[in-house]
Design an enzyme around this catalytic site. Structure first.
Site, PDB file in Angstrom:
ATOM      1  N   SER A   1      14.809  -1.954  -0.758  1.00 50.85           N
ATOM      2  CA  SER A   1      15.854  -2.966  -0.568  1.00 50.85           C
ATOM      3  C   SER A   1      16.338  -3.489  -1.914  1.00 50.85           C
ATOM      4  CB  SER A   1      15.309  -4.139   0.244  1.00 50.85           C
ATOM      5  OG  SER A   1      14.853  -3.720   1.497  1.00 50.85           O
TER       6      SER A   1
HETATM    7  N1  SAH Z   1      10.609  -3.182   2.032  1.00 51.59           N
HETATM    8  C1  SAH Z   1      10.857  -1.781   1.817  1.00 51.59           C
HETATM    9  C2  SAH Z   1      12.010  -1.318   2.681  1.00 51.59           C
HETATM   10  C3  SAH Z   1      11.997   0.135   2.911  1.00 51.59           C
HETATM   11  S1  SAH Z   1      13.285   0.685   3.979  1.00 51.59           S
HETATM   12  C4  SAH Z   1      11.195  -1.557   0.356  1.00 51.59           C
HETATM   13  O1  SAH Z   1      11.877  -2.398  -0.226  1.00 51.59           O
HETATM   14  O2  SAH Z   1      10.833  -0.515  -0.193  1.00 51.59           O
HETATM   15  C5  SAH Z   1      12.629   0.327   5.568  1.00 51.59           C
HETATM   16  C6  SAH Z   1      11.336   1.018   5.926  1.00 51.59           C
HETATM   17  O3  SAH Z   1      11.081   0.756   7.309  1.00 51.59           O
HETATM   18  C7  SAH Z   1      11.347   2.523   5.777  1.00 51.59           C
HETATM   19  O4  SAH Z   1      10.287   2.906   4.940  1.00 51.59           O
HETATM   20  C8  SAH Z   1      11.160   3.047   7.213  1.00 51.59           C
HETATM   21  O5  SAH Z   1      10.412   4.239   7.288  1.00 51.59           O
HETATM   22  C9  SAH Z   1      10.424   1.885   7.858  1.00 51.59           C
HETATM   23  N2  SAH Z   1      10.516   1.834   9.321  1.00 51.59           N
HETATM   24  C10 SAH Z   1      11.578   2.134  10.118  1.00 51.59           C
HETATM   25  N3  SAH Z   1      11.250   1.952  11.414  1.00 51.59           N
HETATM   26  C11 SAH Z   1       9.953   1.540  11.451  1.00 51.59           C
HETATM   27  C12 SAH Z   1       9.048   1.192  12.498  1.00 51.59           C
HETATM   28  N4  SAH Z   1       9.386   1.251  13.779  1.00 51.59           N
HETATM   29  N5  SAH Z   1       7.789   0.800  12.156  1.00 51.59           N
HETATM   30  C13 SAH Z   1       7.412   0.727  10.854  1.00 51.59           C
HETATM   31  N6  SAH Z   1       8.225   1.044   9.811  1.00 51.59           N
HETATM   32  C14 SAH Z   1       9.487   1.446  10.110  1.00 51.59           C
END
Ligand code: SAH
Length: 218
Positions: free
Chosen positions: A64
């Protein structure tokens, strides 16, 4: 891992820009000035680590953008010692910020590649967050883990998952982007004897929160 004077300076600049964008929570700003965002990126992308943009990570996901991490963290209002559940560990950057805020962090990621890499990275950096591979729609059902003081969702959810509401303490706060293509940032406060209080904080765009169906086809 390397953290040069230039990168430390870039973080000070980044936090100055965050202040200008309305971030005022000193604990959040201090955490973001401290945590080297470039450690959570592919080495080929460190040059852009302190730009205010989302950047690709493994498994077609993104870290993010700093202003999103700052505003979600500010809305969450974490106090030291709180139990915080994070859905979407991703790169682990938001996880590290929550740890720096003094939270006991439990984080769920559904992509195995990211889960393995980030769990290892957080351990190397001495963050004590507990990482789980699983489906964030369900939250954590092991009895000793719930309920949580705070829940943060870092992927775009089509609706507010009821299991997550159930795992939130009374007066607990959930920060969640809700919507399909585009989402709206919501802060939900669970009230013991009333409907939850829902506050709206504008539009945003996250990678989607995926459910069980997608597991079958990977
Ligand atoms: N806070 C993280 C955001 C990553 S993007 C950062 O800044 O790096 C969002 C993440 O949510 C991705 O890694 C994706 O694989 C995960 N995600 C999507 N659906 C999900 C679910 N149902 N349960 C757990 N993680 C999930």
């Amino acid at each position: 891992m390397l953290d040069s004077y230039k990168q430390q300076g870039q973080r000070i600049q980044m936090c100055r820009a965050l202040r200008a964008k309305g971030i005022s929570d000193e604990a959040v700003l201090a955490a973001m000035e401290k945590v080297p965002r470039h450690w959570f990126l592919d080495p080929t992308l460190v040059e852009i680590a302190y730009d205010d943009q989302a950047i690709p990570i493994l498994c077609d996901q993104t870290i993010s953008q700093p202003s999103t991490v700052a505003s979600q963290s500010q809305l969450l209002n974490v106090l030291p010692g709180m139990k915080v559940l994070e859905i979407g560990t991703g790169s682990g950057y938001q996880t590290a910020i929550l740890c720096e805020l003094g939270a006991k962090v439990f984080s769920i990621e559904r992509q195995k590649g990211l889960f393995d890499k980030t769990k290892q990275l957080l351990r190397e950096l001495h963050y004590t967050a507990k990482c789980f591979l699983g489906d964030g729609y369900k939250g954590l059902t092991e009895i000793e883990h719930e309920p949580f003081d705070r829940i943060i969702i870092t992927c775009g959810a089509p609706y507010i998952p009821q299991p997550l509401m159930d795992q939130l303490k009374p007066d607990g706060i959930m920060v969640i982007p809700v919507g399909d293509e585009q989402q709206e940032m919501l802060r939900i406060t669970k009230r013991p004897d009333d409907e939850p209080l829902i506050e709206h904080f504008g539009n945003c765009r996250f990678v989607p929160m995926l459910g069980n169906v997608q597991f079958k086809y990977q």
